[in-house]
Design a protein around this motif. Structure first.
Motif, PDB file in Angstrom:
ATOM      1  N   UNK A 136       2.610  -2.326   6.171  1.00 60.24           N
ATOM      2  CA  UNK A 136       4.034  -2.017   5.734  1.00 60.24           C
ATOM      3  C   UNK A 136       4.224  -1.572   4.462  1.00 60.24           C
ATOM      4  N   UNK A 137       3.753  -2.288   3.587  1.00 60.12           N
ATOM      5  CA  UNK A 137       3.622  -1.831   2.045  1.00 60.12           C
ATOM      6  C   UNK A 137       2.910  -0.430   1.914  1.00 60.12           C
ATOM      7  N   UNK A 138       1.920   0.014   2.680  1.00 62.68           N
ATOM      8  CA  UNK A 138       1.086   1.136   2.584  1.00 62.68           C
ATOM      9  C   UNK A 138       2.086   2.347   2.997  1.00 62.68           C
ATOM     10  N   UNK A 139       2.662   1.994   4.168  1.00 59.76           N
ATOM     11  CA  UNK A 139       3.821   2.972   4.721  1.00 59.76           C
ATOM     12  C   UNK A 139       4.934   3.406   3.803  1.00 59.76           C
ATOM     13  N   UNK A 140       5.331   2.281   2.983  1.00 56.60           N
ATOM     14  CA  UNK A 140       6.564   2.445   2.121  1.00 56.60           C
ATOM     15  C   UNK A 140       6.088   3.411   0.982  1.00 56.60           C
ATOM     16  N   UNK A 141       4.905   3.339   0.585  1.00 53.89           N
ATOM     17  CA  UNK A 141       4.452   3.927  -0.617  1.00 53.89           C
ATOM     18  C   UNK A 141       4.582   5.524  -0.055  1.00 53.89           C
ATOM     19  N   UNK A 190      14.378  -4.493  -1.818  1.00 54.35           N
ATOM     20  CA  UNK A 190      15.366  -5.175  -0.735  1.00 54.35           C
ATOM     21  C   UNK A 190      14.749  -6.475  -0.389  1.00 54.35           C
ATOM     22  N   UNK A 191      15.779  -7.375  -0.288  1.00 57.02           N
ATOM     23  CA  UNK A 191      15.374  -8.903  -0.411  1.00 57.02           C
ATOM     24  C   UNK A 191      14.751  -9.297   1.157  1.00 57.02           C
ATOM     25  N   UNK A 192      15.183  -8.509   2.106  1.00 59.62           N
ATOM     26  CA  UNK A 192      14.563  -8.804   3.345  1.00 59.62           C
ATOM     27  C   UNK A 192      13.986  -7.631   4.000  1.00 59.62           C
ATOM     28  N   UNK A 193      13.605  -6.860   3.457  1.00 63.29           N
ATOM     29  CA  UNK A 193      12.914  -5.638   4.195  1.00 63.29           C
ATOM     30  C   UNK A 193      11.430  -6.141   4.879  1.00 63.29           C
ATOM     31  N   UNK A 194      10.543  -6.764   3.896  1.00 65.88           N
ATOM     32  CA  UNK A 194       9.374  -7.249   4.647  1.00 65.88           C
ATOM     33  C   UNK A 194       9.724  -8.305   5.727  1.00 65.88           C
ATOM     34  N   UNK A 235      17.915 -24.311  -0.705  1.00 62.67           N
ATOM     35  CA  UNK A 235      17.818 -24.625   0.886  1.00 62.67           C
ATOM     36  C   UNK A 235      18.425 -23.401   1.629  1.00 62.67           C
ATOM     37  N   UNK A 236      18.840 -22.113   0.839  1.00 64.06           N
ATOM     38  CA  UNK A 236      19.030 -21.059   1.487  1.00 64.06           C
ATOM     39  C   UNK A 236      17.974 -20.147   2.459  1.00 64.06           C
ATOM     40  N   UNK A 237      18.374 -19.059   2.776  1.00 66.99           N
ATOM     41  CA  UNK A 237      17.406 -18.368   3.611  1.00 66.99           C
ATOM     42  C   UNK A 237      16.375 -17.731   2.630  1.00 66.99           C
ATOM     43  N   UNK A 238      14.875 -17.866   3.201  1.00 66.65           N
ATOM     44  CA  UNK A 238      13.928 -17.209   2.747  1.00 66.65           C
ATOM     45  C   UNK A 238      14.180 -15.610   2.289  1.00 66.65           C
ATOM     46  N   UNK A 239      13.463 -14.943   1.297  1.00 67.60           N
ATOM     47  CA  UNK A 239      13.702 -13.755   1.104  1.00 67.60           C
ATOM     48  C   UNK A 239      12.360 -13.238   0.449  1.00 67.60           C
ATOM     49  N   UNK A 240      12.206 -11.931   0.296  1.00 66.73           N
ATOM     50  CA  UNK A 240      10.972 -11.174  -0.100  1.00 66.73           C
ATOM     51  C   UNK A 240      10.655 -11.413  -1.529  1.00 66.73           C
ATOM     52  N   UNK A 241       9.338 -11.986  -1.662  1.00 67.68           N
ATOM     53  CA  UNK A 241       8.594 -12.405  -3.064  1.00 67.68           C
ATOM     54  C   UNK A 241       8.597 -10.860  -3.737  1.00 67.68           C
ATOM     55  N   UNK A 242       7.989 -10.052  -3.229  1.00 69.46           N
ATOM     56  CA  UNK A 242       7.702  -8.475  -3.887  1.00 69.46           C
ATOM     57  C   UNK A 242       8.907  -7.469  -3.725  1.00 69.46           C
ATOM     58  N   UNK A 243       9.519  -7.160  -4.593  1.00 70.45           N
ATOM     59  CA  UNK A 243      10.815  -6.215  -4.443  1.00 70.45           C
ATOM     60  C   UNK A 243      10.531  -4.985  -5.696  1.00 70.45           C
ATOM     61  N   UNK A 244      10.602  -3.932  -5.326  1.00 69.10           N
ATOM     62  CA  UNK A 244      10.404  -2.965  -6.078  1.00 69.10           C
ATOM     63  C   UNK A 244       9.254  -2.831  -7.125  1.00 69.10           C
TER      64      UNK A 244
END
Length: 625
Positions: A122-127, A160-164, A190-199
């Protein structure tokens, strides 16, 4: 994973060494053994033997010896477990059953690994998509062409906080799994998990077996607090035992025709990529200082890995931290060498500005661990402008040597460091002049401490080496190796001398012994036997310093008669100089000191040393018949 002796014995019984090794080395049957060219060193005559009956190989050129497991470890840089797993597959053997809890953990790791692989795609495609434009421009600016992106698995994490998260959940992943793998962050609130890597430009981190265990991200926003961000500790990823770029470095080493190429440690992802593009087997720690576990991994691959640091103060501090951490772990066949890049360049800069040949050349200009340790202790003490500071440095050097756990190596380091202290801090006028002559003979060495690689058993021996004869001595030893027939005649006298250099003294003794054992030994075989006896590093030092002497008998055009005359003359002159030095030292210890006789001897010795240093020794030697 653990293997008992019965499993290993059964594995070896099922596979013939000649079959396993024959896939890498072209073997020819010779009696009850197989013979071929060494896979560990360049040679023209085969000295590598495989014995199926005894189940081992032996390489006379390098001294390496072992079974099929150690062969794979040496040639493919595999760990013991990896080599056994590879061979078990070939032998059709089922691996031993593991502990149930460990099996459960392994099954869990396999599940997480699937999500890591999908995340990388997914990361490679976004590049290559519109959001990855800034990352593509950054790579172009850094000189990394598009055809190299796939080789290193590069990608881009959109802002994007939830793309991955959404992409993987749609494929069946549970957010809790992705948090455990380090791909998502679970808020403390305790909120919803979000993407660690962004931009971020994404670099996949692989373990020793080539599996993706984590990711590293380089921020595209210059205002981001963390320029580089690694994934957290997880069931897959342990920072202290992982080296970025290791599988590709192993591949380069396996394809390297020069098997003496050590693995190189650099400081960052792009530096690893730059080195590997230049054909250098480089790795990097995970943004922290090297751990003991990482050092052990490096030593399983190379006896003397190279640690490359920037020349700025931060780079030197990192080098000194590595010295401190490695010091207790050193062993006779386990050390490090150092490279310090000058001009404010890192490996990536050097590749872009000066090209791959310049980068490879820079990585070949190494400093031994012992010298780096001495430099570190000197810098810690500061200017030696008082007797107290000199004494403090001496205490630090002795303490540093005592830190080494191997007792023999600790004693050798103590001799070296104390000897270097006296030559650097309190040289005699004669030593200072001689050191200046040697240093200025090689303009590149002006900044180095004089004669740092001499281990003095006695101050008189160190002084003798510090004056002029050292390059001459190297030329003489090189001549005796080149013309083995002369070694037993002229080398025997040299073998009785003490030159204050343990490695050189041992080599000369073994050289004479070998020529007694085999009078018709060729130069190539003699060199191979000396390497097998552990003299490789001493031979390298001799080769470097012998060229400085410009001895005519080392010229390939010299006849055997000219070489014999020149070599004998050089030995006689050198021995005469050493005899005069010994006589002076003995005279100093006598109760009735004869100053006039001493001055006379000193005048003779100084005149002889000037004669040697001037190079006239060679012109005279060449004309004596």
């Amino acid at each position: 994973m653990r293997f008992d002796e019965r499993f290993i014995d059964e594995l070896k019984a099922r596979l013939r060494p000649s079959d396993v090794i024959g896939r890498t080395v072209k073997l020819k049957r010779q009696g009850r053994e197989y013979v071929g060219l060494s896979p560990f060193s360049k040679e023209k005559s085969p000295s590598f033997f495989v014995n199926d009956d005894k189940g081992f190989f032996h390489d006379f050129s390098s001294g390496k010896h072992g079974d099929i497991i150690s062969f794979l470890q040496e040639t493919e840089r595999l760990s013991f477990v990896e080599a056994v797993q590879r061979l078990a597959g070939e032998a059709g053997m089922q691996l031993p059953a593991e502990d149930p809890k460990e099996a459960e953990r392994e099954q869990k790791r396999l599940g997480l690994s699937e999500w890591m692989d999908l995340a990388q795609k997914w990361f490679a495609a976004n590049l290559r998509r519109t959001p990855g434009k800034a990352a593509r421009e950054y790579l172009e600016k850094r000189g990394l062409p598009e055809d190299q992106w796939e080789r290193f698995g590069l990608g881009y994490a959109p802002n994007d906080r939830e793309g991955l998260k959404q992409a993987l959940v749609q494929r069946g992943a549970r957010p809790a799994e992705l948090v455990e793998a380090g791909l998502l962050i679970a808020p403390d609130s305790g909120g919803q998990p979000y993407d660690r890597f962004r931009d971020r430009l994404i670099f996949p981190i692989l373990d020793a077996r080539g599996r993706i265990v984590s990711f590293g991200g380089r921020a595209m926003n210059p205002d981001d607090r963390a320029k580089y961000l690694n994934g957290p500790e997880s069931p897959l990823f342990h920072k202290g035992s992982t080296l970025y770029g290791l599988p590709e470095a192993r591949r380069i080493l396996g394809a390297e025709s020069r098997n003496d190429q050590p693995i190189i440690v650099v400081e960052g992802y792009m530096d690893v990529i730059a080195c590997q593009r230049a054909g250098l087997p480089a790795v990097a720690p995970m943004g922290t200082a090297l751990t003991e576990e990482q050092m052990g991994l490096l030593w399983r691959i190379s006896a003397e890995p190279i640690l490359c640091f920037d020349g700025d103060p931060a780079g030197q501090r990192a080098a000194y931290r590595a010295v401190e951490r490695a010091l207790p772990l050193l062993k006779p066949e386990r050390s490090f060498r150092f490279v310090t890049l000058s001009g404010g360049l890192d490996p990536d800069d050097m590749l872009r500005e000066k090209g791959a040949p310049a980068l490879r050349e820079a990585m070949s200009l190494t400093t031994p661990f012992s010298r780096k340790l001495f430099e570190k202790e000197m810098e810690e003490v500061g200017p030696l402008d008082t007797p107290e500071k000199e004494a403090g440095l001496l205490v630090r050097l002795r303490k540093a040597a005592a830190t080494i756990s191997d007792p023999d190596l600790a004693r050798t380091y103590k001799d070296f460091l104390v000897g270097a202290f006296y030559q650097r801090v309190r040289p005699s006028p004669e030593e200072r002049k001689a050191a200046n002559r040697i240093i200025y003979r090689d303009r590149k060495a002006r900044s180095l401490a004089p004669i740092m690689d001499v281990t003095p058993e006695a101050r008189a021996a160190a002084m003798t080496l510090a004056r002029a004869p050292r390059p001459v001595l190297s030329a003489i030893v090189e001549g005796l190796i080149t013309y083995p027939a002369m070694a037993s005649e002229r080398g025997e006298t040299l073998a009785t001398q003490n030159f204050g250099d343990v490695g050189l003294d041992r080599l000369i003794g073994d050289l004479v012994r070998l020529t007694y054992e085999a009078q018709a030994m060729s130069e190539g075989l003699l060199r191979s036997r000396l390497v097998a006896l552990g003299h490789e590093e001493t031979l390298r030092r001799i080769d470097r310093t012998a060229s400085i002497a410009h001895a005519p008998f080392l010229n390939s055009a010299a006849s055997l008669e000219e070489a014999a005359v020149g070599l004998s003359r050089a030995v006689d002159v050198l021995l005469h100089s050493l005899a005069l030095s010994r006589a002076m030292n003995e005279m100093k210890s006598e109760q009735s000191f004869d100053s006039q006789a001493f001055i006379s001897l000193k005048g003779q010795r100084d005149a002889l040393d000037r004669f040697i240093a001037s190079g006239d020794i060679w012109s005279e030697a060449a004309t004596v018949h």
